[in-house]
Design an enzyme around this catalytic site. Structure first.
Site, PDB file in Angstrom:
ATOM      1  N   ARG A  29      18.803  14.526  -6.508  1.00  0.00           N
ATOM      2  CA  ARG A  29      20.027  13.722  -6.406  1.00  0.00           C
ATOM      3  C   ARG A  29      20.265  13.240  -4.982  1.00  0.00           C
ATOM      4  NH1 ARG A  29      24.147  17.731  -8.632  1.00  0.00           N
ATOM      5  NH2 ARG A  29      22.676  19.062  -7.578  1.00  0.00           N
ATOM      6  N   ASN A  47      22.811  16.063 -12.569  1.00  0.00           N
ATOM      7  CA  ASN A  47      21.934  16.942 -13.339  1.00  0.00           C
ATOM      8  C   ASN A  47      22.490  17.083 -14.741  1.00  0.00           C
ATOM      9  OD1 ASN A  47      20.254  17.453 -11.168  1.00  0.00           O
ATOM     10  ND2 ASN A  47      21.158  19.419 -10.678  1.00  0.00           N
TER      11      ASN A  47
END
Length: 100
Positions: A29, A47
């Site tokens: 990320r 996620n």
């Protein structure tokens, strides 16, 4: 990569992207956020409980393609599959963020 788009590079579009493989716990990320710099995109990356990473972003079609290309290049050792769906934009603003 499964990608369906016929828009011009400047047309605002929205991508729903799911990256699968060993994509959690490897800085995915944060890398996506870094790769979004200097692109005119809005949305988020997060996620998912199934171990994938989901990204919902919109902006110029050329920037969307470039973001996915950058992420695939940077994180290639961790990605097994990238599934991209092109859907109508929501008119988002506020930039690109990591959500939890």
């Amino acid at each position: 990569m499964n990608q369906r788009s016929t828009s011009s590079p400047d047309a605002v579009t929205r991508y729903l992207v799911r990256f699968s493989g060993h994509v959690q716990g490897v800085g995915f990320r944060a890398s996506a956020l870094a790769e979004s710099r200097h692109l005119s995109i809005h949305g988020f990356v997060r996620n998912e409980p199934d171990g994938s990473v989901f990204m919902d972003v919109e902006g110029p079609a050329g920037d969307m393609k470039e973001l996915v290309r950058r992420i695939q290049s940077t994180m290639k050792d961790f990605i097994d599959d990238t599934d991209t769906d092109v859907v109508p934009p929501l008119g988002r603003t506020g930039g690109f963020k990591v959500t939890y």
